[in-house]
Design an enzyme around this catalytic site. Structure first.
Site, PDB file in Angstrom:
ATOM      1  N   ASP A   1      37.257  47.019  36.016  1.00 12.12           N
ATOM      2  CA  ASP A   1      37.951  47.502  37.211  1.00 12.12           C
ATOM      3  C   ASP A   1      37.069  47.377  38.456  1.00 12.12           C
ATOM      4  OD1 ASP A   1      40.208  48.046  35.793  1.00 12.12           O
ATOM      5  OD2 ASP A   1      39.692  50.160  35.418  1.00 12.12           O
ATOM      6  N   CYS A   2      35.785  47.704  38.285  1.00  4.42           N
ATOM      7  CA  CYS A   2      34.902  47.659  39.453  1.00  4.42           C
ATOM      8  C   CYS A   2      34.264  46.283  39.664  1.00  4.42           C
ATOM      9  CB  CYS A   2      33.836  48.755  39.362  1.00  4.42           C
ATOM     10  SG  CYS A   2      33.081  48.906  37.744  1.00  4.42           S
ATOM     11  N   TYR A   3      34.249  45.479  38.633  1.00  4.21           N
ATOM     12  CA  TYR A   3      33.706  44.098  38.729  1.00  4.21           C
ATOM     13  C   TYR A   3      34.769  43.148  38.172  1.00  4.21           C
ATOM     14  CZ  TYR A   3      29.103  46.057  39.761  1.00  4.21           C
ATOM     15  OH  TYR A   3      28.054  46.710  40.347  1.00  4.21           O
TER      16      TYR A   3
END
Lengths: 136, 404
Positions: free
Chosen positions: B139-141
């Site tokens: 989700d963040c990368y």
């Protein structure tokens, strides 16, 4: 052909014990002078010959050698050192069959005597920094 | 006579420090004697320039937009795989890594023309290299694939980190077998056809401080053309070996883990290296300054090649089988003469470490100190010494069938 030609012959392992060179005399009427010979067990044989005789016989002899599986190469000064790349470590010194690399006892730099070089190319891949190159 | 490092640094600041190389100090001690020379000389510089396989570099690549997490994925620099098992864009590239597609030794002997060491050399030469990352996406990368040119300047940190360099002594490698062998000690011809060695002998850092009285954790050094530091003792550090009367190890002994800013370094002192039939590596230049704090320390730096002995090892059978057999010992003076005698046979010698480049390193470091560009550091913690109990353990294999 009046002047002798210098030729490097490389014999693969399977041919090392086969009588081949005598046929240059017997079948092709060439004279030869051995400049350098080395055979390493389980390795290839290396022979540098100066051949003299008729031009036609010489060409036929080279064809015969090639067909027999011997790699032939006219000896020319085609190995040179990339001076920027050489670190003067000395790894080439004992690899060269004709002692073309000499360590200067004072500076410990490795001098390459290209006039001695027979272009056998053994140093090319033995040089860890790949400073020895073949000129095309 | 005793001097402190602070006193030496004061003289460096004033441009008055007397600095000589580990080669020059030999004649000075012969002429003036230890007491007088120790008073006059402040620093002795050493040097070594040889293939050192336990070398590598950490890089922080910077974050792409959108972000990608290399950590846990796969990273390649010019097709050479780097280690990505740390945070998102920190990677480690080892000197011996080779492209997945490299034919290796499938046709023996393989050439190993390009590996991690060559990527490091290309980067310090300022060249662009191809960076390829594949990742699992989070989700963040979110990104899963990234392909870009990258160079040293564009990276955040680039740190050479060599876990074992500057071996204090090393084997002389020969081949008792019937065929040519291709080793990390170079091409070894059959039936004692040649003998290869790899240290700078009397110029080598740890031969000039055999009991690690000045070299320790935190020692500032010449590394790859820039400044670096001793980070720790190197792996396989083995101080408690057979020594000569003067205390010089007769076998491979101490090692150094070193680190420094790759961005300061130069391709002249970090050279991608290929051992036919063996693999790729990096030739590293290291120079260590030795502050002359006492007569004892000076007398160690006056060591000559004929006092240093190395073991001759057969790399056809004894080395691969980890047999302790040695074929004898030879001095570096004998090795440098061009031939040694083994089992009654004259064997030509060759070096894998460049003595002339080691001299150059010792002279560069000398120049830096004379110009006040380089100060001597007090070590933060000593390297494990002879009495430390530190030894090299061989692996004891325990089959899975036995209980773990």
């Amino acid at each position: 052909m009046t002047k002798g030609k210098k030729v490097v012959l490389r014999f693969p392992h399977r041919l090392v014990d086969k009588p081949i060179v005598y046929r240059l005399v017997k079948d092709y009427d060439l004279q030869f002078n051995i400049l350098k010979a080395s055979v390493t067990p389980k390795e290839e044989g290396l022979l540098v010959l100066e051949l003299s005789g008729k031009k036609k016989s010489y060409d036929e002899a080279i064809r015969f050698l090639t067909e027999a599986g011997v790699e032939t190469q006219l000896l020319v000064q085609d190995v040179f050192r990339n001076e920027d790349r050489c670190t003067h470590c000395g790894a080439c010194v004992t690899i060269c069959p004709v002692s073309a690399f000499i360590v200067d006892p004072v500076t410990r730099r490795v001098d390459f005597h290209d006039t001695k070089c027979i272009a056998c190319e053994l140093c090319i891949k033995a040089c860890p920094v790949r400073a020895m190159e073949v000129r095309l | 006579m005793t001097k402190s490092i602070a006193e030496i640094n004061e003289k460096i600041a004033k441009g008055q420090a007397v600095v000589v190389t580990a080669e020059e100090v030999i004649d000075l001690v012969n002429k003036k004697g230890v007491a007088k020379a120790a008073k006059e000389i402040d620093v002795v510089t050493t040097g070594t320039f040889g293939p050192m396989c336990s070398s590598g570099a950490f890089f922080n690549l910077g974050h792409s937009k959108p972000r990608i997490k290399a950590g846990g994925g796969h990273v390649y620099l010019n097709e050479v795989p780097a280690y990505a098992g740390i945070a998102a864009v920190d990677i480690f590239l080892g000197a011996t890594a080779i492209p997945d597609e490299d034919p290796r030794n499938r046709i023996h002997p393989g050439e190993f023309n390009y590996g991690g060491g060559h990527v490091i050399e290309d980067l310090v030469a300022g060249k662009d290299v191809r960076l390829v990352i594949t990742a699992h996406g989070t989700d963040c990368y979110p990104r899963r694939k990234l392909e870009t040119w990258i160079n040293l300047e564009s990276m955040n940190e680039a740190l050479l980190f060599d876990i074992r360099n500057a071996y204090q002594n090393y084997n002389v490698a020969v081949n008792l077998g019937e065929r040519t062998i291709y080793t990390y000690m170079g091409v070894l011809k059959p039936n004692l056809g040649n003998a290869n060695y790899s240290t700078s002998g009397q110029l080598s850092p740890l031969f000039n401080d055999p009991y690690y009285k000045t070299i320790g954790v935190g020692t500032r050094i010449f590394l790859g053309g820039g400044t670096g530091y001793v980070a720790w003792h190197g792996t396989q550090h083995n101080p408690n070996v057979l020594r000569t009367e003067k205390g010089l190890p007769r076998r491979g002994a101490a090692t150094l883990a070193v680190t420094g800013d790759l961005k300061q370094m130069s391709p002249r002192w970090l050279v991608g290296t290929s051992f036919i039939g063996y693999g790729a590596t990096l030739t590293v230049g290291i120079g260590v300054p030795i502050p002359i704090l006492s007569e004892e320390i000076l007398s160690y730096t006056a060591v000559t090649d004929n006092e240093i002995f190395a073991p001759i090892i057969d790399y056809f059978e004894a080395y691969p089988q980890r047999s302790p057999d040695i074929l004898g010992e030879v001095s570096y003076a004998q090795l440098k003469s061009g031939k040694i005698k083994i089992q009654g046979k004259d064997v030509p010698t060759a070096s894998l470490s460049s003595y002339s480049r080691a001299v150059e390193i010792a002279n560069i470091l000398k120049g830096w100190i004379q110009k006040g560009e380089f100060y001597i550091t007090e070590s933060v913690s000593p390297l494990p010494g002879v009495d430390s109990g530190v030894i090299v353990k061989p692996m004891q294999e325990r089959p899975f069938e036995e209980e773990g």
